[in-house]
Design a protein around this motif. Structure first.
Motif, short mmCIF file in Angstrom:
data_model
loop_
_atom_site.label_atom_id
_atom_site.label_comp_id
_atom_site.label_asym_id
_atom_site.label_seq_id
_atom_site.Cartn_x
_atom_site.Cartn_y
_atom_site.Cartn_z
N ASN A 118 0.10 -2.54 15.89
CA ASN A 118 -0.05 -3.15 14.57
C ASN A 118 1.06 -2.62 13.67
O ASN A 118 1.19 -1.42 13.47
CB ASN A 118 -1.43 -2.74 14.02
N GLY A 156 -0.75 6.67 -0.01
CA GLY A 156 -0.96 7.76 0.95
C GLY A 156 -0.26 9.05 0.55
O GLY A 156 0.68 9.05 -0.25
N LEU A 183 0.85 -1.19 0.00
CA LEU A 183 0.00 0.00 0.00
C LEU A 183 0.89 1.24 0.00
O LEU A 183 1.62 1.49 0.95
CB LEU A 183 -0.90 0.02 1.24
N GLU A 195 -7.29 2.17 16.25
CA GLU A 195 -6.41 3.25 15.84
C GLU A 195 -6.24 4.26 16.96
O GLU A 195 -7.13 4.44 17.79
CB GLU A 195 -6.96 3.94 14.58
N GLN A 200 -5.31 4.11 -6.93
CA GLN A 200 -6.33 4.53 -5.96
C GLN A 200 -6.49 6.04 -6.12
O GLN A 200 -5.69 6.82 -5.59
CB GLN A 200 -5.89 4.17 -4.53
C1 UD1 Z 1 -1.57 2.24 9.66
C2 UD1 Z 1 -2.54 1.32 10.42
C3 UD1 Z 1 -2.08 1.25 11.87
C4 UD1 Z 1 -0.66 0.74 11.95
C5 UD1 Z 1 0.27 1.60 11.07
C6 UD1 Z 1 1.63 0.92 10.97
C7 UD1 Z 1 -4.75 1.53 9.39
C8 UD1 Z 1 -6.10 2.12 9.50
N1 UD1 Z 1 -3.87 1.84 10.34
O1 UD1 Z 1 -1.64 3.55 10.22
O2 UD1 Z 1 -2.93 0.37 12.60
O3 UD1 Z 1 -0.22 0.76 13.29
O4 UD1 Z 1 -0.25 1.72 9.73
O5 UD1 Z 1 2.56 1.73 10.33
O6 UD1 Z 1 -4.51 0.79 8.47
N2 UD1 Z 1 -2.44 4.04 2.13
C9 UD1 Z 1 -3.01 3.84 0.90
N3 UD1 Z 1 -4.26 4.33 0.67
C10 UD1 Z 1 -4.96 5.02 1.61
C11 UD1 Z 1 -4.36 5.22 2.88
C12 UD1 Z 1 -3.11 4.70 3.11
O7 UD1 Z 1 -2.42 3.22 0.01
O8 UD1 Z 1 -6.10 5.43 1.32
C13 UD1 Z 1 -1.08 3.49 2.37
C14 UD1 Z 1 -0.05 4.55 2.75
O9 UD1 Z 1 0.63 5.01 1.60
C15 UD1 Z 1 0.88 3.81 3.70
C16 UD1 Z 1 0.00 2.72 4.30
O10 UD1 Z 1 -1.15 2.62 3.48
O11 UD1 Z 1 1.97 3.21 3.02
C17 UD1 Z 1 -0.41 3.05 5.72
O12 UD1 Z 1 -1.06 4.32 5.71
P1 UD1 Z 1 -0.73 5.44 6.78
O13 UD1 Z 1 -1.55 6.63 6.48
O14 UD1 Z 1 0.72 5.61 6.94
O15 UD1 Z 1 -1.38 4.72 8.07
P2 UD1 Z 1 -0.92 4.87 9.56
O16 UD1 Z 1 -1.59 6.06 10.16
O17 UD1 Z 1 0.55 4.78 9.66
#
Ligand code: UD1
Ligand code: MG
Length: 482
Positions: free
Chosen positions: A173, A13, A10, A158, A77
């Motif tokens: 997590n 972000g 993923l 969260e 996305q």
């Molecule tokens: C997320 C987790 C959290 C965990 C943490 C670990 C969720 C809701 N939370 O939080 O439990 O402890 O990672 O680092 O999953 N991304 C997408 N599309 C989106 C949103 C995010 O591709 O719509 C990707 C981001 O680029 C990133 C990853 O998902 O690489 C995690 O997203 P981020 O916003 O960093 O979540 P955290 O707040 O770190």
């Protein structure tokens, strides 16, 4: 052993906390984008298919992934509705059954070894879903692992949705999961946005899977540093330092001496043979390769440089260059792209070389600029020689033969050739070719105007000293004129 069917990274972000024009996942540590570290770790597990979800700064991330990982499948996305939404999109057109690894694009320190252990455990437990967790000194910002009294995973909460008790939990997590694809497909379809961010959280599938009677595991990793995520520049520096130590340790284990590992920065892509010594403050970057017995540093930067056996490079900067066996470079040398130094060459203090080759045993010891030149073997370039390669509009080549002696402070005005065994007189401005075995002399003949200081600078310290040395103020006489 079972093979992983699919890995999803993923990486859509925004990375707003980086406050950068560069997308977060393309910021580099150890010379590679954060994302590449993650993809490489996933790829080492041998997943049959690799899917990368991109969105924010999509063009940049997409073109990088295309070029660095041509086999990866890119999922777009457009709107970032959370990690659950990103997973829904990634599952479109993906295999219907099998095992799936999900990783966040911002956790570059995870190793393939840890991922493999995680996969083996998940597989042997026969779980439908497993979350990799870790216990961290500061859990702020992470999703918390809520376990029941008997230790089973209940749910992930969260930070923003956690109550004060849940905020006390220090098991987090890591954002790394393994799923049975079919079970996950059903669960992500049931995700809702009822949380503080109004997003679809991937973490909510844990509760949904449990409710559906599936087996869900939380598997704790031993080394929390592997699971650190990068959201801002402080975390970027923290992860880069951990990666630096890891890389240095592995070189030291294979026989490289690094006198101060905290100030030595080596990219993941660099190759170093055993019995190389690296002194403090040095950076080795890109596809740099160092052969055995070489000495690098202190304070030396090598970017895509090949260094031969037993060469030394001290207090110097070099890029896109080759340094031959037993060559001595520095201190304070500047080797720009296209420099090729053969074996046993010497390049000394305040010498800049660009797009030039220096033949075996030749020396450029002091204060020189060498540009667009070919220098033969056994030749010496006198101090302060300048290769005048630019006429104000175009660059031209200089060719220097074997066993040539260029006098100090020669200007070699290109295009020009000094053939084998030739000399140039010190201070010459050489604009014509010098044939083999000749000396090129190109400077005004010297005249001494006798008594000049006594007449023109009377009473000065120079005049006093001159008088003491016997100089006399007579009628103007000039030595050296016909
Ligand atoms: C997320 C987790 C959290 C965990 C943490 C670990 C969720 C809701 N939370 O939080 O439990 O402890 O990672 O680092 O999953 N991304 C997408 N599309 C989106 C949103 C995010 O591709 O719509 C990707 C981001 O680029 C990133 C990853 O998902 O690489 C995690 O997203 P981020 O916003 O960093 O979540 P955290 O707040 O770190
Ligand atoms: Mg994150």
């Amino acid at each position: 052993m079972k093979q992983l069917d699919l890995a999803i990274v993923l990486a859509a972000g925004e990375g707003t906390r980086m406050k950068s024009a560069t997308p977060k996942v393309l910021h580099k540590i150890a010379g590679l984008p954060i994302l590449d570290h993650v993809i490489q770790a996933a790829a080492r597990l041998g997943a049959k298919e690799l899917r990368i979800v991109v969105g924010a700064a999509r063009e940049q991330v997409e073109s990088h992934v295309h070029q660095a990982f041509p086999d990866a499948h890119i999922v777009i996305q457009e709107e970032r509705n959370g990690t659950g939404h990103a997973t829904q999109l990634a599952l479109e057109g993906a295999p219907l059954v099998g095992s799936l690894l999900i990783l966040a694009g911002d956790t570059p320190l995870l190793t393939a070894v840890t991922l493999q252990e995680f996969f083996d455990l998940h597989d042997s437990l026969g779980a439908d879903a497993s979350v990799l967790t870790s216990v961290v000194p500061d859990p702020f910002g992470y999703g918390r692992i809520v376990r029941s009294e008997d230790g089973d995973l209940e749910k992930i909460v969260e930070e923003r949705d956690a109550d004060p008790f849940e905020k006390e939990i220090d098991e987090i997590n890591t954002g790394v999961y393994l799923f049975d694809i079919a079970a996950l497909r059903l669960a992500v379809a049931g995700l809702k946005t009822g949380n503080s961010q109004g997003e679809l959280y991937l973490t909510d599938v844990i509760g949904l899977l449990k409710a559906a009677g599936q087996s869900v595991m939380a598997i704790r990793s031993n080394d929390y540093t592997e699971t650190l995520g990068i959201n801002d520049r402080s975390q970027l520096a923290e992860c880069a330092a951990i990666m630096r130590d890891r890389i240095n340790d592995s070189h030291m284990k294979s026989g490289v001496s690094i006198t101060d590992p905290t100030t030595t920065w080596i990219d993941l892509t660099v190759e170093i043979a055993n019995d190389v010594t690296i002194y403090p403050g040095s950076s080795l970057m890109g596809n740099t390769k160092i052969s055995t017995g070489a000495i690098i540093g202190p304070r030396t930067t090598l970017d895509n440089v090949v260094v031969g056996p037993s060469a030394s490079v001290l207090e110097s900067w070099a890029a896109e260059s080759e340094i031959g066996a037993f060559a001595k470079v520095g201190p304070f040398s500047f080797l720009r792209p296209g420099t090729v130094l053969a074996e046993n060459t010497k390049v000394g203090a305040y010498v800049e070389i660009k797009n030039s080759s220096v033949g075996a045993g030749s020396k450029v010891p002091h204060l020189s600029y060498v540009g667009d030149a070919t220098i033969g073997t056994g030749t010496n370039i006198g101090a302060a020689t300048i290769f005048v390669n630019f006429d104000g509009e175009a660059k031209h080549k200089t060719t220097i033969g074997n066993d040539v002696r260029i006098g100090s402070d020669t200007m070699l005005v290109a295009p020009v050739t000094v053939a084998d065994g030739a000399y140039t007189a010190a201070g010459s401005v050489i604009t014509e070719n010098v044939p083999a075995g000749s000396i090129g002399v190109a400077r005004a003949k010297q005249r001494n105007v006798l008594g000049w200081v006594l007449r023109k600078r009377p009473g000065s310290k120079s005049a006093e000293s001159a008088k003491k040395a016997g100089a006399v103020n007579g009628p103007t006489k000039v030595q050296g004129e016909a």
